[in-house]
Design an enzyme around this catalytic site. Structure first.
Site: not given
Length: 550
Positions: A244, A358, A460
């Site tokens: 990320s 995600e 995610h």
């Protein structure tokens, strides 16, 4: 909790005198006279420190870590790689660490960067929260400083708003057991790490401001180049990785002329600055900084620096507070898309990919009052809606929620990751290995039935514990044999890549490079991992075309 006092001892345990490589008569004299240990150690060459004694000699002084006899891994926690960025050093590029005498204890994580409790899945082992946060942690299986092991430097995620190198999911011991020196790095966040302001630009020797968090990462890489050999690592074999915001950081370090020569490989898990959190021109970022100062009641940089860290942190919660990365002419000299397009980034192997969920599909469907996909797309894309519906078509993908999930994930972070892999594959001169992680986590340990949020894929950040071999450290989920199998596979790929620049190895499904051969391929990582042809390139070309029109 704040922490500003250096954690080191001016003496070492007298029981360790026998381990010091000096004549027996000298050791006897030292014990009889009880000389202070820092006088003894100051006279020793740096090479005298032994990892077998949990000692490592950095350029700033000796550090003493801990040793896990079961795993045969040494851990050195809370090592400063830059001076505390406080007082006059608030919003300055990282300053050099002051040398210390004696042996500094490195058995406890340093403080984490100033941050608000934004993400519920973050667990910290750090020594509180403080502006004094520039510490790193090293795990090494080496027994001496002569082993030249490959190095993995991992940057945490958290949207540049939260996160810490002490989080158990980033723990480096499992990677160290694979023959790698693992490092986690702290860096400044939010207003402390990314404030741009005209006065800051004016006082900078580089006429730049913002990007302090990225400069912290660069300072850590410079520390690694200078010191990692003392921990048995090879300074010329450093792979940087992150998830990320950490992945975005990896792409930024590759693009920066300050860092690109410090790395030998890169791993990106979900995100790049080529679309996700793109940097702003310095002038625009300065305007945001002035607005933040005004809203905080500060008429000048001096007044901002006079505010307490907690006052500044509280001010970041106000609406409109934004601190983007900046194209500052120093760390980033131009739009990173142009850097990668011109082949001016780091020419290193790249392992990169994203997850199957995600972002939840409801973030797209909620754009329509009735949750109708086509209506939501028309609201999102306006004049370009017909083009969008050609590539995100309910006709070819009748599972509308799945289609919405794919679009939501692409809009959030997958497209930027694809863009990074595509440009690096065309201009980077080295292999690019692309993955698609599709293994969902198991149910949580709970006595209460879980709410159905229609999560069916890999959300995610779900892959982090799998990739770094840290499933046992997460007690939230009921891990199964399949989960441990996926983790063993993914970690083996990453370990091979850190060691050789290629994820392939014995006992693993063959992972072809995405930019080699006539057909673009990626590795689907799941219980049965396998290479597959690239999917939905038309979608990413559509999103790329839209990005070019902004």
């Amino acid at each position: 909790m704040t922490h500003t006092t250096p954690r080191y001892s001016p003496r070492i345990d007298r029981s360790k005198i026998d381990a010091i490589p000096l004549p027996r008569s000298a050791k006897k004299f030292m014990k009889l006279k009880l000389l202070p240990a820092f006088f003894i150690l100051a006279a020793l060459p740096l090479s005298a420190a032994k990892l077998t004694d949990n000692l490592a000699a950095t350029a700033n002084g000796l550090v003493e870590g801990t040793f896990n006899a079961d795993t045969q891994v040494h851990a050195f926690k809370g090592i400063p790689f830059a001076a505390p960025p406080v007082g006059e050093f608030r919003w300055c590029e990282p300053q050099p660490v002051k040398n210390w005498t004696g042996t500094r204890k490195a058995d406890k994580f340093g403080p984490r960067a100033m941050q608000r409790p934004i993400f519920g899945d973050m667990v910290f082992r750090s020594d509180g929260v403080s502006e004094d946060c520039l510490y790193l942690n090293v795990w090494t299986p080496a027994k001496s400083n002569k082993e030249h092991l490959p190095v993995l430097v991992y940057f945490y995620g958290g949207g540049f708003q939260a996160g810490d190198g002490s989080e158990p999911r980033y723990d480096g011991e499992s990677m160290a057991r694979k023959g790698i020196v693992a490092v986690t790095v702290n860096y400044r966040l939010n207003v402390f790490g990314f404030l741009a302001h005209p006065e800051l630009t004016a006082e900078s020797p580089h006429h730049a401001s913002g990007n302090y968090g990225l400069l912290d990462q660069n300072a850590a890489l410079q520390w690694v180049r200078k010191n990692i050999a003392a921990f048995g690592g090879d300074p010329k074999k450093v792979t940087i990785a992150g998830e990320s915001a950490g992945s975005i950081s990896v792409s930024a370090q590759m693009a920066s002329p300050l860092s690109k020569h410090l790395i030998a490989g890169a791993i990106g898990e979900s995100g790049s600055l080529l679309g996700a959190l793109p940097p702003a021109p310095l002038v625009e970022a300065e305007k945001m900084g002035v607005k933040f100062a005004t809203n905080s009641g500060a008429a000048s940089l001096a007044e901002l620096r006079a505010m307490s860290a907690q006052q500044l942190l509280d001010a970041t919660a106000k609406p409109g507070a934004r601190f983007p990365m900046t194209i500052d002419g120093y760390f980033l000299t131009q739009d990173p898309v142009a850097t990668f397009a011109a082949g001016e980034q780091a020419h290193v192997p790249l392992l990169v990919g994203w997850n199957s969920e995600e972002m939840n599909g409801w973030t797209v469907l909620s754009q329509s009052p009735a949750g109708i996909f086509t209506e939501a797309v028309r609201k999102l894309y306006g004049d370009h809606a017909d083009e969008a519906l050609k590539v995100y078509s309910p006709v070819t993908t009748p599972d509308v929620h799945q289609l919405a999930t794919e679009l939501a994930g692409d809009r959030f972070i997958a497209f930027s990751t694809w863009k990074w892999s595509d440009l690096q594959g065309r201009t980077g001169g080295k292999p690019v290995f692309r993955y698609y992680y599709s293994h969902p986590r198991p149910p949580m340990f709970t006595d209460k039935p879980e709410k159905d949020f229609s999560v069916h894929g890999a959300v995610h950040s779900a892959e982090i514990e799998y990739a770094l071999g840290n499933l046992p450290g997460n007690k939230v989920f009921a891990w199964t044999k399949d989960d441990y199998h996926v983790s063993e596979t993914m970690q083996a790929y990453l370990a091979n890549f850190v060691k050789t620049g290629n994820p392939n190895g014995p006992g693993l499904p063959e992972w072809p490079a995405a930019n080699r051969g006539s057909q673009i391929q990626f590795m689907r990582l799941d219980v049965e991992s396998k290479a597959e042809p690239e999917r939905h390139r038309d979608r990413y070309l559509f999103l790329d075309q839209l990005a070019g029109k902004k």
